[in-house]
Structures are given as structure tokens and as C-alpha cells.
Design an enzyme around this catalytic site. Structure first.
Site, PDB file in Angstrom:
ATOM      1  N   LYS A 177       0.848  -1.215   0.000  1.00  0.00           N
ATOM      2  CA  LYS A 177       0.000   0.000   0.000  1.00  0.00           C
ATOM      3  C   LYS A 177       0.871   1.247   0.000  1.00  0.00           C
ATOM      4  CE  LYS A 177      -3.814   2.453   0.306  1.00  0.00           C
ATOM      5  NZ  LYS A 177      -4.521   2.994   1.417  1.00  0.00           N
ATOM      6  N   ASN A 185      -0.208   9.329  -4.658  1.00  0.00           N
ATOM      7  CA  ASN A 185      -0.591  10.498  -3.853  1.00  0.00           C
ATOM      8  C   ASN A 185       0.202  11.772  -4.153  1.00  0.00           C
ATOM      9  OD1 ASN A 185      -2.041   8.345  -2.844  1.00  0.00           O
ATOM     10  ND2 ASN A 185      -1.989   9.044  -0.737  1.00  0.00           N
ATOM     11  N   ARG A 246     -10.226  12.079  -5.521  1.00  0.00           N
ATOM     12  CA  ARG A 246      -9.060  12.928  -5.357  1.00  0.00           C
ATOM     13  C   ARG A 246      -8.269  12.312  -4.220  1.00  0.00           C
ATOM     14  NH1 ARG A 246      -9.696  18.347  -6.557  1.00  0.00           N
ATOM     15  NH2 ARG A 246      -9.276  18.989  -4.430  1.00  0.00           N
TER      16      ARG A 246
HETATM   17  O1  PAF Z   1      -4.698   7.878   0.055  1.00  0.00           O
HETATM   18  C1  PAF Z   1      -5.599   7.649  -0.780  1.00  0.00           C
HETATM   19  O2  PAF Z   1      -6.166   8.534  -1.404  1.00  0.00           O
HETATM   20  C2  PAF Z   1      -6.053   6.195  -0.965  1.00  0.00           C
HETATM   21  O3  PAF Z   1      -5.177   5.392  -0.220  1.00  0.00           O
HETATM   22  C3  PAF Z   1      -6.160   5.675  -2.391  1.00  0.00           C
HETATM   23  C4  PAF Z   1      -6.452   4.182  -2.352  1.00  0.00           C
HETATM   24  C5  PAF Z   1      -4.894   5.948  -3.197  1.00  0.00           C
HETATM   25  C6  PAF Z   1      -7.358   6.230  -3.117  1.00  0.00           C
HETATM   26  O4  PAF Z   1      -7.295   7.576  -3.424  1.00  0.00           O
END
Ligand code: PAF
Length: 299
Positions: A177, A185, A246
Site C-alpha cells: 500500500k 498520492n 481525489r
Molecule cells: O490515500 C488515498 O487517497 C487512498 O489510499 C487511495 C487508495 C490511493 C485512493 O485515493
């Protein structure tokens, strides 16, 4: 605890499913949270969520969900009565890596579960959240005896409309993740693009691949078994599944809040330095996001 996009969404979904749910809100948030509005692709509805400003009200909880940003965890724990952790399972759902060690230093005896979620939520304003995409949530125990607690938490979430499963190696899931967040992000925060638009931009895609390559070398040195090609594929899948969302970092930058860049790309850079690996692209994105939020206040 944590009434941002994810916490509000989870509070609403668990309430709707009939769980006895209590959201801890700050001064000025309570009336909005009590009449929480959830918008999806198909509908928009209000949910009457039980809400409090008093951390002591959480004292009898069976499961405490931590959905605040990773940098707010220490403050959150300080607000809670220490005895709470003796009987209550705590599930931490932050992006990034580093918060669990900090939690373990303070919650020495209680059960801590780590989790990652691919649910996508955008907070329009306090008490109004868009559920942009349903995604899996993966949990794992930190302690070797805590598997049963993890199974029961996963079941409670799943029954509550948040599909969840338990895995043996949660550390690997946290890294996966982290790499996905590291690719999506900061690029969303810098470009202002929604997740789905990122993959249509070849320059962004090249940057994402570079982020993942650097992060994968760090993982390899740390003994975390992942394949960079698989992560890249997962990034494409996550951006497609959450196309209208977003990213949380873009939401933070837009709202003038501190971001989780330190716990995400910062962790790649820091481990790279320690292990003697170069991570120039992560460094560049890190500096750029820090400069975007330099004069912003904390959440
Ligand atoms: O941080 C986020 O926004 C989420 O973890 C994800 C899964 C990238 C969806 O925008």
C-alpha cells in the site's frame, strides 16, 4: 477516532449496518457529523451517527478504529484513557509506515491490529463525504496471539459493509500500500489530477514507474517480497477503481493541511539512505510536496 474522509465514511457505513458506533468529533463538528451525508455514484443519503466530543465515552468500546492521519496518532492516544487499551482492540488504518511502532511504544499490553484499506473517500466538508469507490480492506495482527481478534474485527467490518480479510503477513501489505500511495498520492497532489486522470498522462506514468522501482529496491533489501511489475499493475488498477477520487494527499494540499508524505515517500527515502540506495525521484516528490504545504497548519 478521526473524522476525516475515511473515518466519516466508516462511521456512517457501520452505523447503517446496525453496529453500535460512536464517532469522536472535535468542537464545532458534532451537529454535522450527527447528520452525516454520504454520496455514492448511485445515491445520496443521510445517516444519523452517534457522536461525542468526550474521549471517555469510548471507554467501553470493543473495537476502536484509528482513521486519523498517521502524524496525529500520538495526540489521539494521549486523549484516551489508558485503561481503554486493556480490553479494546485497536485497528490502525493509516497510509504509510512508522505509526505502528509509535503505537506499540505507548499501548504496551493491548491488542493492536494493522490494516490497509483501498476504500476511496473524499471529504467535501465536515459531515459530507463522497464514497468514490468500494475497495478491499486487509487486516493483520501485530502480536502472534492476536489472530482471533483480527478475524473478529474483519468480520465486524465486513458485516458493516466494509469487505475485509485477514492476512498472515501484514507488513508486506503495508509496504504494498505504501508503494501504491507513493506512486499515486504525491503526483495527484502536485498535478491536481483525480486518480483516474493520472494514468492517462505519460509523464506521470514514467514518474510512477520510477517511484515504484526505487521503492522496490528498498523492499528487496528489507526482505519484503514484492515484484515491481505487480505493484505497477496494482497502481493502474487502483487508479482505475478510484478514478473519480481525489487522493487523500491532494485533498490535504487543497485544504491547506499537513500531508502524509513523510510516512509514505519519506519512508522510502529514509530507508534508502540507511541501506545505501539512491531514491532521487522519491526525494524530488517529497521536497515538492513539502514545499506545497510549507506554510500550512497541522490538521
Ligand atoms: O490515500 C488515498 O487517497 C487512498 O489510499 C487511495 C487508495 C490511493 C485512493 O485515493
Amino acid at each position: 477516532m478521526g473524522t476525516g474522509a475515511l473515518g466519516s465514511l466508516f462511521g456512517g457505513l457501520l452505523t447503517e449496518a446496525g453496529h453500535d458506533t460512536l464517532l469522536l468529533g472535535r468542537y464545532g463538528q458534532i451537529s454535522e457529523l450527527q447528520n452525516l451525508r454520504i454520496k455514492t455514484m448511485n445515491n445520496e443519503r443521510n445517516v444519523a451517527v452517534r457522536t461525542t466530543r468526550d474521549p471517555m465515552m469510548l471507554a467501553d468500546s470493543e473495537l476502536l478504529l484509528f482513521t486519523m492521519k498517521s502524524y496525529s496518532i500520538d495526540d489521539a492516544i494521549r486523549q484516551l484513557p489508558a485503561e481503554l487499551f486493556d480490553d479494546c482492540i485497536v485497528l490502525a488504518l493509516q497510509n504509510g509506515i512508522g505509526h505502528l511502532e509509535r503505537m506499540r511504544n505507548v499501548i504496551q499490553n493491548g491488542i493492536i491490529l494493522a490494516g490497509v484499506t483501498y476504500q476511496a473517500a473524499t471529504l467535501i466538508q465536515t459531515g459530507y463525504v463522497i464514497h468514490a469507490a468500494v475497495g478491499p480492506t486487509v487486516l493483520g495482527p501485530l502480536g502472534k496471539d492476536d489472530r482471533v481478534a483480527a478475524e473478529s474485527a474483519a468480520e465486524a467490518l465486513t458485516v458493516g459493509g466494509i469487505p475485509s480479510k485477514v492476512v498472515d503477513d501484514i507488513n508486506r501489505e503495508l509496504w504494498i500500500k505504501l508503494l501504491i500511495n507513493a506512486a499515486i498520492n504525491p503526483l495527484a497532489a502536485i498535478t491536481g489530477m483525480k486518480n483516474g486522470d493520472l494514468v492517462n498522462d505519460p509523464e506521470v506514468m514514467n514518474m510512477m514507474w520510477a517511484v515504484i522501482k526505487e521503492g522496490s529496491s528498498v523492499c528487496e533489501k528489507l526482505g519484503v517480497r514484492i515484484r515491481k511489475e505487480d505493484i505497477f499493475q496494482r497502481v493502474i488498477e487502483v487508479t482505475e477503481a478510484t478514478a473519480g477520487n481525489r487522493s487523500s494527499m491532494l485533498q490535504d494540499v487543497t485544504k491547506g493541511r499537513k500531508t502524509e508524505i513523510e510516512a509514505i515517500n519519506g519512508v522510502i527515502v529514509e530507508n534508502g539512505r540507511r541501506l545505501g540506495l539512491e531514491t532521487p525521484v522519491n526525494e524530488k516528490l517529497f521536497s515538492r510536496v513539502v514545499s506545497l504545504t510549507k506554510f500550512k497548519v497541522d490538521d
